[in-house]
Design an enzyme around this catalytic site. Sequence first.
Site, mmCIF file in Angstrom:
data_model
loop_
_atom_site.group_PDB
_atom_site.id
_atom_site.type_symbol
_atom_site.label_atom_id
_atom_site.label_comp_id
_atom_site.label_asym_id
_atom_site.label_seq_id
_atom_site.Cartn_x
_atom_site.Cartn_y
_atom_site.Cartn_z
ATOM 1 C CE1 TYR A 1 57.927 28.457 41.822
ATOM 2 C CE2 TYR A 1 58.151 27.187 43.600
ATOM 3 C CZ TYR A 1 58.037 28.278 42.985
ATOM 4 O OH TYR A 1 58.057 29.375 43.832
ATOM 5 C CE LYS B 1 66.048 18.470 35.447
ATOM 6 N NZ LYS B 1 65.432 19.814 34.925
ATOM 7 N NE ARG C 1 71.447 28.203 31.629
ATOM 8 C CZ ARG C 1 71.347 29.218 30.595
ATOM 9 N NH1 ARG C 1 71.918 29.026 29.530
ATOM 10 N NH2 ARG C 1 70.789 30.520 30.870
ATOM 11 C CB CYS D 1 67.316 23.575 38.473
ATOM 12 S SG CYS D 1 65.901 23.673 38.609
ATOM 13 C CE LYS E 1 65.289 32.331 35.540
ATOM 14 N NZ LYS E 1 65.331 31.219 34.390
HETATM 15 N N1 SAJ Z 1 73.437 32.481 34.787
HETATM 16 C C1 SAJ Z 1 74.548 33.180 34.774
HETATM 17 N N2 SAJ Z 1 74.937 33.385 33.501
HETATM 18 C C2 SAJ Z 1 74.210 32.907 32.368
HETATM 19 C C3 SAJ Z 1 73.004 32.437 32.649
HETATM 20 C C4 SAJ Z 1 72.436 32.105 33.914
HETATM 21 O O1 SAJ Z 1 75.119 33.450 35.742
HETATM 22 O O2 SAJ Z 1 74.590 33.384 31.419
HETATM 23 C C5 SAJ Z 1 72.734 32.067 36.339
HETATM 24 C C6 SAJ Z 1 71.425 32.703 36.718
HETATM 25 O O3 SAJ Z 1 71.469 34.257 37.165
HETATM 26 C C7 SAJ Z 1 70.895 31.925 37.844
HETATM 27 C C8 SAJ Z 1 71.359 30.596 37.543
HETATM 28 O O4 SAJ Z 1 72.226 30.780 36.328
HETATM 29 O O5 SAJ Z 1 71.380 32.394 38.957
HETATM 30 C C9 SAJ Z 1 70.386 29.676 36.723
HETATM 31 O O6 SAJ Z 1 69.488 30.198 35.885
HETATM 32 P P1 SAJ Z 1 69.132 29.771 34.413
HETATM 33 O O7 SAJ Z 1 68.386 30.633 33.928
HETATM 34 O O8 SAJ Z 1 70.199 29.122 33.658
HETATM 35 O O9 SAJ Z 1 68.147 28.269 34.797
HETATM 36 P P2 SAJ Z 1 66.974 27.976 35.877
HETATM 37 O O10 SAJ Z 1 67.753 27.384 37.092
HETATM 38 O O11 SAJ Z 1 65.890 28.977 35.954
HETATM 39 O O12 SAJ Z 1 66.372 26.747 34.732
HETATM 40 C C10 SAJ Z 1 67.101 25.655 34.637
HETATM 41 C C11 SAJ Z 1 66.960 25.450 33.079
HETATM 42 N N3 SAJ Z 1 68.040 24.509 32.529
HETATM 43 C C12 SAJ Z 1 68.990 24.704 31.372
HETATM 44 O O13 SAJ Z 1 68.785 25.840 31.128
HETATM 45 C C13 SAJ Z 1 69.838 23.750 31.004
HETATM 46 C C14 SAJ Z 1 65.696 24.763 32.612
HETATM 47 O O14 SAJ Z 1 65.375 24.518 31.435
HETATM 48 C C15 SAJ Z 1 65.334 23.643 33.439
HETATM 49 O O15 SAJ Z 1 64.144 22.979 33.604
HETATM 50 C C16 SAJ Z 1 65.568 23.988 35.023
HETATM 51 O O16 SAJ Z 1 66.886 24.710 35.528
HETATM 52 C C17 SAJ Z 1 65.269 23.082 35.952
HETATM 53 O O17 SAJ Z 1 64.190 22.864 36.521
HETATM 54 O O18 SAJ Z 1 66.226 21.926 35.998
#
Ligand code: SAJ
Length: 403
Positions: free
Chosen positions: A13, A204, A211, A258, A320
């Site tokens: 990825y 990282k 988050r 992540c 998500k």
């Molecule tokens: N989620 C919630 N509530 C929110 C936001 C997200 O419940 O308000 C949940 C989502 O539904 C999902 C999970 O959190 O299940 C993660 O989703 P996400 O969109 O927050 O993040 P990822 O996993 O797609 O990508 C993250 C990102 N990191 C951050 O935003 C700090 C991305 O920038 C990183 O590169 C990636 O992890 C990674 O590869 O580490």
Amino acid sequence: MSQNKVVTIGLGYIGLPTSALIANNGIYVHGVDVNKQVVDTINQGKIHIVEPSLDTAVAKAVFDGYLRADTKPIEADVYLVVVPTPFKAKNEPDISFVQAATKAILPLLKNGDLYIIESTSPVGTTEKMMQYIYSERPELEGKIYLAYCPERVLPGNVMHELVHNDRVIGGVNEESTQKSIAFYSQFVKGELHPTNARTAEMCKLTENASRDVQIAFANELSLICDKASINVWELIELANKHPRVNILQPGCGVGGHCIAVDPYFIVSDYPMESKIIGMAREVNNYKSFWCAEKIQNAKLQFELDNKRKPKVALMGLAFKPNIDDLRESPAKYIAQKVLQDDNNGEYFIVEPNIDSHNVFKLTSYKEAVEKADIVVLLVAHDEFKYMKLKENQIVLDFCGVLK
Ligand code: SAJ
């Protein structure tokens, strides 16, 4: 600075988009992956993962002759390690893929080479790999450059973010940091921030743990509000009117490979100190369990009231909204648990972003909503916002679709 040749190890990825980006900037990339099928697919100019614009980037890189995939590395000037770091039992990080990648390039390293780890890694991994390289090849000590540079791209927007996001670059010494910055500046337009390797590794993990903690706060509020008969979505919207408050959204748990994983890399090395980080993982995992219990309770209540079992629509399986990725998905976990606990029930499983699944029989969202007595919203996919619910339907909205 111009590099003649780059070897990337790991064509997944992050590794594949990164390889294509570097290659399309006129630098020759030899991409390595253990999976022969992946290698063959890429050499045909095709891709094995879903990511917007990646197909055209890879096709161009391959047909222009700047990207070639292989199962073995070759001699190069820069080595980029972009392999997965999963976790073992007891949530301990597993860096064996990083170790294997380093072992594979060990005989190829020469004076002046740059070795960079991008894989999410526990603090101290880059130094550990440096010590390993120098113990096996002592003549290279002080003669090669080593650094850690994490990616921070969002799946679904990788090709844009790889170029435009700021990056943190931490060398094992100042020369390594500067050499790495010169390398990334050839294809990254975001700002490149220098630091040391340990800080970059921790940065990282910190981003994703931060988050996770923020989402745990929102999920905890949702549990409190459920007991207190308060609409959590309204509450958060109102609290966020405060100029210095910015609460995230509750959901049915936290998924993906992540945010649901990286905080454990901190907790496992610093268990006494990382209380909030560890607790956030527990809260977010518990939220999925709680949602499954809520569904069971709603089913039992329906049965008591109507003297028959309800038909239940489980809406969404992805981790998500608006993606097809089911890895570490809380919605999938909940669907599995609900079906396991009562496999005599009648269920409609919905995931509009995939055509079929090897465990679940999928139903279209329109049919599911039309036939179900209980509609459970697990993922806030766009399609669900426009569904027509019936008046007597019981709705469990865990992700704020109807807020
Ligand atoms: N989620 C919630 N509530 C929110 C936001 C997200 O419940 O308000 C949940 C989502 O539904 C999902 C999970 O959190 O299940 C993660 O989703 P996400 O969109 O927050 O993040 P990822 O996993 O797609 O990508 C993250 C990102 N990191 C951050 O935003 C700090 C991305 O920038 C990183 O590169 C990636 O992890 C990674 O590869 O580490």
